[in-house]
Design a protein around this motif. Structure first.
Motif, PDB file in Angstrom:
ATOM      1  N   ASN A  48      -4.535  -6.540  -4.397  1.00 14.71           N
ATOM      2  CA  ASN A  48      -4.542  -7.159  -5.632  1.00 14.71           C
ATOM      3  C   ASN A  48      -6.174  -8.101  -6.241  1.00 14.71           C
ATOM      4  OD1 ASN A  48      -3.154  -8.009  -7.972  1.00 14.71           O
ATOM      5  ND2 ASN A  48      -1.977 -10.388  -6.506  1.00 14.71           N
ATOM      6  N   GLU A  49      -6.009  -6.931  -7.236  1.00 14.09           N
ATOM      7  CA  GLU A  49      -6.878  -8.407  -7.905  1.00 14.09           C
ATOM      8  C   GLU A  49      -6.402  -9.121  -9.449  1.00 14.09           C
ATOM      9  OE1 GLU A  49     -10.235  -7.945  -7.891  1.00 14.09           O
ATOM     10  OE2 GLU A  49      -9.868  -5.618  -6.957  1.00 14.09           O
ATOM     11  N   PRO A  50      -5.817 -10.717  -8.683  1.00 13.55           N
ATOM     12  CA  PRO A  50      -5.177 -11.490  -9.120  1.00 13.55           C
ATOM     13  C   PRO A  50      -5.287 -11.247 -10.891  1.00 13.55           C
ATOM     14  CG  PRO A  50      -5.963 -12.374  -7.133  1.00 13.55           C
ATOM     15  CD  PRO A  50      -6.194 -10.950  -7.105  1.00 13.55           C
ATOM     16  N   GLY A  51      -4.179 -11.454 -11.271  1.00 11.98           N
ATOM     17  CA  GLY A  51      -4.158 -11.830 -13.345  1.00 11.98           C
ATOM     18  C   GLY A  51      -4.162 -10.108 -13.137  1.00 11.98           C
ATOM     19  N   MET A  52      -4.361  -9.352 -12.919  1.00  9.60           N
ATOM     20  CA  MET A  52      -5.573  -8.274 -13.565  1.00  9.60           C
ATOM     21  C   MET A  52      -4.865  -6.978 -13.185  1.00  9.60           C
ATOM     22  SD  MET A  52      -9.722  -9.330 -12.930  1.00  9.60           S
ATOM     23  CE  MET A  52     -10.403  -7.084 -13.580  1.00  9.60           C
ATOM     24  N   GLY A  53      -4.694  -6.745 -11.647  1.00 11.84           N
ATOM     25  CA  GLY A  53      -3.610  -5.590 -11.243  1.00 11.84           C
ATOM     26  C   GLY A  53      -4.079  -5.257 -10.181  1.00 11.84           C
ATOM     27  N   TYR A  54      -3.941  -3.759  -9.628  1.00  9.25           N
ATOM     28  CA  TYR A  54      -3.913  -3.820  -8.337  1.00  9.25           C
ATOM     29  C   TYR A  54      -4.381  -1.783  -8.530  1.00  9.25           C
ATOM     30  CZ  TYR A  54       0.449  -5.650  -7.145  1.00  9.25           C
ATOM     31  OH  TYR A  54       1.306  -7.380  -7.076  1.00  9.25           O
ATOM     32  N   ARG A  55      -5.436  -1.848  -6.707  1.00  7.52           N
ATOM     33  CA  ARG A  55      -6.086  -0.402  -6.479  1.00  7.52           C
ATOM     34  C   ARG A  55      -6.216  -0.036  -5.326  1.00  7.52           C
ATOM     35  NH1 ARG A  55     -11.814  -1.213  -8.702  1.00  7.52           N
ATOM     36  NH2 ARG A  55     -11.148  -3.655  -9.339  1.00  7.52           N
ATOM     37  N   PHE A  56      -5.898   1.110  -5.114  1.00 10.00           N
ATOM     38  CA  PHE A  56      -6.308   1.934  -4.030  1.00 10.00           C
ATOM     39  C   PHE A  56      -7.215   1.873  -3.618  1.00 10.00           C
ATOM     40  CE2 PHE A  56      -6.274   6.624  -2.198  1.00 10.00           C
ATOM     41  CZ  PHE A  56      -5.501   5.723  -1.115  1.00 10.00           C
ATOM     42  N   GLU A  57      -7.654   1.526  -2.242  1.00  9.97           N
ATOM     43  CA  GLU A  57      -8.693   1.745  -2.019  1.00  9.97           C
ATOM     44  C   GLU A  57      -8.896   2.244  -0.480  1.00  9.97           C
ATOM     45  OE1 GLU A  57     -12.277   1.212  -2.569  1.00  9.97           O
ATOM     46  OE2 GLU A  57     -11.622   0.165  -4.551  1.00  9.97           O
ATOM     47  N   PRO A  58      -9.003   3.839  -0.394  1.00  6.74           N
ATOM     48  CA  PRO A  58      -8.647   5.356   0.852  1.00  6.74           C
ATOM     49  C   PRO A  58      -9.455   4.684   1.994  1.00  6.74           C
ATOM     50  CG  PRO A  58     -10.022   5.597  -0.978  1.00  6.74           C
ATOM     51  CD  PRO A  58      -9.844   4.743  -1.716  1.00  6.74           C
TER      52      PRO A  58
ATOM     53  N   THR B 297       3.824  10.463   5.545  1.00  6.40           N
ATOM     54  CA  THR B 297       4.064  10.144   6.920  1.00  6.40           C
ATOM     55  C   THR B 297       3.909   8.415   7.689  1.00  6.40           C
ATOM     56  OG1 THR B 297       2.381  11.741   7.589  1.00  6.40           O
ATOM     57  CG2 THR B 297       5.215  12.670   7.492  1.00  6.40           C
ATOM     58  N   ARG B 298       3.689   7.832   8.143  1.00  5.93           N
ATOM     59  CA  ARG B 298       3.184   7.982   9.050  1.00  5.93           C
ATOM     60  C   ARG B 298       2.630   7.464  10.753  1.00  5.93           C
ATOM     61  NH1 ARG B 298       3.090   0.870   8.853  1.00  5.93           N
ATOM     62  NH2 ARG B 298       1.560   0.381   9.582  1.00  5.93           N
TER      63      ARG B 298
ATOM     64  N   LYS C 194       5.413  -0.749   5.014  1.00  6.38           N
ATOM     65  CA  LYS C 194       5.407   0.508   4.923  1.00  6.38           C
ATOM     66  C   LYS C 194       4.185   1.087   4.985  1.00  6.38           C
ATOM     67  CE  LYS C 194       9.615   1.022   2.694  1.00  6.38           C
ATOM     68  NZ  LYS C 194      10.825   1.353   1.492  1.00  6.38           N
ATOM     69  N   LEU C 195       3.222   0.999   4.750  1.00  2.70           N
ATOM     70  CA  LEU C 195       1.977   1.349   5.059  1.00  2.70           C
ATOM     71  C   LEU C 195       1.118   0.984   5.516  1.00  2.70           C
ATOM     72  CD1 LEU C 195       2.723   3.823   1.398  1.00  2.70           C
ATOM     73  CD2 LEU C 195       2.979   4.338   3.431  1.00  2.70           C
ATOM     74  N   GLU C 196       0.350  -0.589   5.144  1.00  3.85           N
ATOM     75  CA  GLU C 196      -0.912  -0.945   5.873  1.00  3.85           C
ATOM     76  C   GLU C 196      -0.950  -1.529   7.335  1.00  3.85           C
ATOM     77  OE1 GLU C 196      -3.110  -1.744   4.443  1.00  3.85           O
ATOM     78  OE2 GLU C 196      -2.808  -1.454   1.883  1.00  3.85           O
ATOM     79  N   PRO C 197      -1.058  -1.502   7.558  1.00  2.00           N
ATOM     80  CA  PRO C 197      -1.650  -1.585   9.316  1.00  2.00           C
ATOM     81  C   PRO C 197      -1.146  -3.565   9.662  1.00  2.00           C
ATOM     82  CG  PRO C 197      -3.254  -1.052   8.761  1.00  2.00           C
ATOM     83  CD  PRO C 197      -2.833  -0.773   7.612  1.00  2.00           C
ATOM     84  N   ASP C 198      -1.767  -4.434   8.435  1.00  5.33           N
ATOM     85  CA  ASP C 198      -1.009  -5.185   8.510  1.00  5.33           C
ATOM     86  C   ASP C 198      -0.867  -6.074   6.909  1.00  5.33           C
ATOM     87  OD1 ASP C 198      -0.794  -8.363   8.854  1.00  5.33           O
ATOM     88  OD2 ASP C 198      -2.967  -8.802   9.171  1.00  5.33           O
TER      89      ASP C 198
ATOM     90  N   HIS D   7      -5.466  11.461   2.909  1.00  4.94           N
ATOM     91  CA  HIS D   7      -4.744  10.744   4.862  1.00  4.94           C
ATOM     92  C   HIS D   7      -5.865   8.792   4.777  1.00  4.94           C
ATOM     93  CE1 HIS D   7      -4.074  14.292   6.680  1.00  4.94           C
ATOM     94  NE2 HIS D   7      -4.952  15.088   5.706  1.00  4.94           N
ATOM     95  N   VAL D   8      -5.358   8.370   5.167  1.00  2.00           N
ATOM     96  CA  VAL D   8      -5.631   6.622   4.777  1.00  2.00           C
ATOM     97  C   VAL D   8      -5.229   6.462   6.056  1.00  2.00           C
ATOM     98  CG1 VAL D   8      -5.591   4.569   3.888  1.00  2.00           C
ATOM     99  CG2 VAL D   8      -5.158   6.681   2.344  1.00  2.00           C
ATOM    100  N   GLY D   9      -6.203   6.501   6.817  1.00  2.00           N
ATOM    101  CA  GLY D   9      -6.241   5.872   8.709  1.00  2.00           C
ATOM    102  C   GLY D   9      -4.641   6.475   8.684  1.00  2.00           C
ATOM    103  N   ASP D  10      -4.027   6.206   9.582  1.00  2.00           N
ATOM    104  CA  ASP D  10      -2.892   6.868  10.313  1.00  2.00           C
ATOM    105  C   ASP D  10      -2.064   7.353   9.217  1.00  2.00           C
ATOM    106  OD1 ASP D  10      -1.587   4.554  10.103  1.00  2.00           O
ATOM    107  OD2 ASP D  10      -0.412   4.722  11.984  1.00  2.00           O
ATOM    108  N   VAL D  11      -1.549   7.093   7.914  1.00  2.00           N
ATOM    109  CA  VAL D  11      -1.006   7.195   6.787  1.00  2.00           C
ATOM    110  C   VAL D  11      -1.256   9.182   6.329  1.00  2.00           C
ATOM    111  CG1 VAL D  11      -0.221   5.783   4.512  1.00  2.00           C
ATOM    112  CG2 VAL D  11      -0.055   5.196   6.580  1.00  2.00           C
TER     113      VAL D  11
END
Length: 164
Positions: A154-164, A83-84, A141-145, A69-73
Motif C-alpha cells: 500500500n502506498e498511503p493515500g495513493m494506491g496499491y502495488r504488486f511487487e513479485p 495455490t499456496r 490469504k497470500l502474504e507470509p506475514d 510464482h511469488v514465494g510459495d504462492v
C-alpha cells in the motif's frame, strides 16, 4: 472527448472515433483523451476494417507468463487459480479480480480509483474502505506475514502495488 475520458477511467477497451470533424485539434483531443484511433467521415469500409484488425492485433492478450510464482504462492492467470504451498486458495470473485489486476501490472502503482473501477465498475470511486477490507483479506490469504506485506503493498493515500 468526455465519454472517452469516462471510459478510460475504468476500462482499457479499444476505442475508435468515427467523426466528421477533420480539424487537427479535434483529433488530438480525442487521442489525448484515450482514443486508440480516429477516422474521419467519409471513410471506406475496407479502411475501417483494416484499422479494426490492426487494433485487434495491438490489443491481443500477451500472456507470455500466465503463471506467476511469488514465494510459495502460484497465481495461474489462465486457469484463474491460486495455490499456496501446493494447496488451493479460495478467493472471492472480487479478490480474484483485484489480484489479477495487480499481478498483470507488476511494480506499477495502481490508484485506489483505478482498482475500485476495475473491481466494481464506475461509480465506486469513493469506496476506499471496501478496497482496504479486500486487500486485507488478500494479504491474509497470500502474504507470509500479513502485518508486514512484501508483495501486496500500500502506498498511503495513493494506491496499491504488486511487487513479485
Amino acid at each position: 472527448v468526455e465519454v472517452i475520458r469516462g471510459l478510460r477511467g475504468w476500462t482499457a477497451v479499444p476505442i475508435i472515433v468515427l467523426s466528421v470533424r477533420e480539424a487537427e485539434r479535434d483529433k488530438v483531443a480525442a487521442l489525448d483523451a484515450g482514443a486508440d484511433d480516429y477516422v474521419t467521415k467519409p471513410f471506406g469500409m475496407d479502411e475501417l476494417l483494416a484499422r479494426l484488425r490492426a487494433m485487434a492485433r495491438r490489443n491481443a492478450p500477451t500472456d507470455d507468463q500466465p503463471v506467476v510464482h511469488v514465494g510459495d504462492v502460484v497465481v495461474d492467470l489462465a486457469a484463474k487459480r491460486v495455490t499456496r504451498g501446493g494447496d488451493d486458495v479460495r478467493l472471492t470473485p472480487t479478490e480474484w479480480h483485484l489480484l489479477e489486476v495487480l499481478v498483470r501490472n507488476p511494480g506499477t502503482l495502481l490508484s485506489q480509483k483505478q482498482l475500485l473501477a476495475e473491481a466494481w465498475g464506475p461509480g465506486y470511486e469513493t469506496a476506499q474502505g471496501t478496497l482496504r477490507l479486500y486487500m486485507a483479506q488478500l494479504r491474509k490469504k497470500l502474504e507470509p506475514d500479513p502485518a508486514r506485506p512484501r508483495h501486496l503493498l500500500n502506498e498511503p493515500g495513493m494506491g496499491y502495488r504488486f511487487e513479485p
